[in-house]
Design a protein around this motif. Sequence first.
Motif, PDB file in Angstrom:
ATOM      1  N   LYS A 190       0.852  21.089 -10.612  1.00 55.84           N
ATOM      2  CA  LYS A 190       1.050  21.690 -11.929  1.00 55.84           C
ATOM      3  C   LYS A 190       1.539  23.133 -11.829  1.00 55.84           C
ATOM      4  O   LYS A 190       2.232  23.630 -12.718  1.00 55.84           O
ATOM      5  N   ALA A 191       1.167  23.821 -10.732  1.00 57.55           N
ATOM      6  CA  ALA A 191       1.501  25.234 -10.571  1.00 57.55           C
ATOM      7  C   ALA A 191       2.910  25.472 -10.039  1.00 57.55           C
ATOM      8  O   ALA A 191       3.364  26.611  -9.964  1.00 57.55           O
ATOM      9  N   GLY A 192       3.608  24.419  -9.663  1.00 56.26           N
ATOM     10  CA  GLY A 192       4.978  24.604  -9.193  1.00 56.26           C
ATOM     11  C   GLY A 192       5.214  24.216  -7.756  1.00 56.26           C
ATOM     12  O   GLY A 192       6.190  24.652  -7.140  1.00 56.26           O
ATOM     13  N   LYS A 193       4.332  23.404  -7.192  1.00 60.32           N
ATOM     14  CA  LYS A 193       4.541  22.929  -5.827  1.00 60.32           C
ATOM     15  C   LYS A 193       5.563  21.804  -5.860  1.00 60.32           C
ATOM     16  O   LYS A 193       5.393  20.816  -6.569  1.00 60.32           O
ATOM     17  N   VAL A 194       6.649  21.969  -5.116  1.00 63.40           N
ATOM     18  CA  VAL A 194       7.717  20.977  -5.127  1.00 63.40           C
ATOM     19  C   VAL A 194       8.028  20.521  -3.706  1.00 63.40           C
ATOM     20  O   VAL A 194       7.801  21.239  -2.738  1.00 63.40           O
ATOM     21  N   GLU A 195       8.550  19.323  -3.625  1.00 67.50           N
ATOM     22  CA  GLU A 195       8.952  18.783  -2.325  1.00 67.50           C
ATOM     23  C   GLU A 195      10.466  18.851  -2.202  1.00 67.50           C
ATOM     24  O   GLU A 195      11.188  18.664  -3.178  1.00 67.50           O
ATOM     25  N   TYR A 196      10.929  19.157  -1.014  1.00 70.76           N
ATOM     26  CA  TYR A 196      12.365  19.086  -0.759  1.00 70.76           C
ATOM     27  C   TYR A 196      12.579  18.325   0.539  1.00 70.76           C
ATOM     28  O   TYR A 196      11.730  18.318   1.417  1.00 70.76           O
ATOM     29  N   ARG A 197      13.734  17.665   0.632  1.00 68.33           N
ATOM     30  CA  ARG A 197      14.020  16.889   1.836  1.00 68.33           C
ATOM     31  C   ARG A 197      15.526  16.783   2.030  1.00 68.33           C
ATOM     32  O   ARG A 197      16.289  16.821   1.073  1.00 68.33           O
ATOM     33  N   VAL A 198      15.918  16.664   3.275  1.00 70.58           N
ATOM     34  CA  VAL A 198      17.331  16.548   3.597  1.00 70.58           C
ATOM     35  C   VAL A 198      17.805  15.132   3.286  1.00 70.58           C
ATOM     36  O   VAL A 198      17.073  14.165   3.494  1.00 70.58           O
ATOM     37  N   ASP A 199      19.020  14.995   2.734  1.00 75.86           N
ATOM     38  CA  ASP A 199      19.544  13.669   2.452  1.00 75.86           C
ATOM     39  C   ASP A 199      20.392  13.169   3.622  1.00 75.86           C
ATOM     40  O   ASP A 199      20.492  13.833   4.662  1.00 75.86           O
ATOM     41  N   LYS A 200      21.014  12.020   3.465  1.00 81.78           N
ATOM     42  CA  LYS A 200      21.785  11.425   4.558  1.00 81.78           C
ATOM     43  C   LYS A 200      22.994  12.273   4.949  1.00 81.78           C
ATOM     44  O   LYS A 200      23.515  12.155   6.055  1.00 81.78           O
ATOM     45  N   GLN A 201      23.435  13.132   4.027  1.00 80.24           N
ATOM     46  CA  GLN A 201      24.570  14.020   4.310  1.00 80.24           C
ATOM     47  C   GLN A 201      24.113  15.367   4.867  1.00 80.24           C
ATOM     48  O   GLN A 201      24.880  16.326   4.922  1.00 80.24           O
ATOM     49  N   ALA A 202      22.835  15.428   5.253  1.00 77.14           N
ATOM     50  CA  ALA A 202      22.250  16.651   5.828  1.00 77.14           C
ATOM     51  C   ALA A 202      22.260  17.809   4.840  1.00 77.14           C
ATOM     52  O   ALA A 202      22.430  18.967   5.215  1.00 77.14           O
ATOM     53  N   THR A 203      22.050  17.499   3.562  1.00 71.59           N
ATOM     54  CA  THR A 203      22.035  18.526   2.526  1.00 71.59           C
ATOM     55  C   THR A 203      20.726  18.475   1.748  1.00 71.59           C
ATOM     56  O   THR A 203      20.184  17.403   1.499  1.00 71.59           O
ATOM     57  N   ILE A 204      20.248  19.656   1.366  1.00 69.07           N
ATOM     58  CA  ILE A 204      19.044  19.762   0.549  1.00 69.07           C
ATOM     59  C   ILE A 204      19.443  20.269  -0.830  1.00 69.07           C
ATOM     60  O   ILE A 204      20.213  21.228  -0.954  1.00 69.07           O
ATOM     61  N   HIS A 205      18.946  19.615  -1.865  1.00 70.46           N
ATOM     62  CA  HIS A 205      19.200  20.014  -3.245  1.00 70.46           C
ATOM     63  C   HIS A 205      17.844  20.305  -3.888  1.00 70.46           C
ATOM     64  O   HIS A 205      16.947  19.463  -3.850  1.00 70.46           O
TER      65      HIS A 205
END
Length: 229
Positions: A157-172
Amino acid sequence: MERRGKKFQAVAKLVEVAKVYTLAEALELATKTNPSKFDASVEVHVRLGVDPRQADQNIRATVTLPNGTGKTVRVAVFAPEAEHDAAKKAGADIVGDETFLKQLDKGEIAFDTLVSTPAYMPRLGKYARLLGPKGLMPNPKSGTVAADVAKAVTEAKAGKVEYRVDKQATIHLSIGKVSFGANKLEENARAFFGSLQSQKPSSLKGIYVKSTAIATTMGPGIKVENQVN
């Protein structure tokens, strides 16, 4: 460019295509290049020099954005009844066990984040095809498999987010809304880049970050100086 709308073309003129901006400049510019009527998200796009097929280079992590995401995060908790009250007090929108599974059986998903206790994870296995493609399957790396569900809910709720690299080696990753203003967006961006730096694989021989860009949801891309070595 000709196929773009007039509003996009107008704001795109504010961006020098060949210029690489500082982070502060890019975020200030992003708040001025939103062609949409709605309060658009501001997104960071980072192209990495990793090979996502290698286990140690498949970047996946979480970061708590100090100013949140600007989005209302609906959190569901799948846990024993003894944990329900604590989860509700922490702000969980959906809390349950058997009733929750019946909703999943119908394909009903009314949440953005799902938190589960470790003991309950095996019971979610049959829903992997439903939850996995949507990025909703609880995972220890994202902090959504937790013995302390109340803490996990509070963080989400406080703003913890997940990020991960995609198959094109890019993070959005969305780092907030245009309405946040450049300063708050920069605080969120620096929190993300700090986290990304900590995820640099020790086995990587070449360049870690190849390029970085910032854009609003429907706006033009803005090249940014790489913030990670």
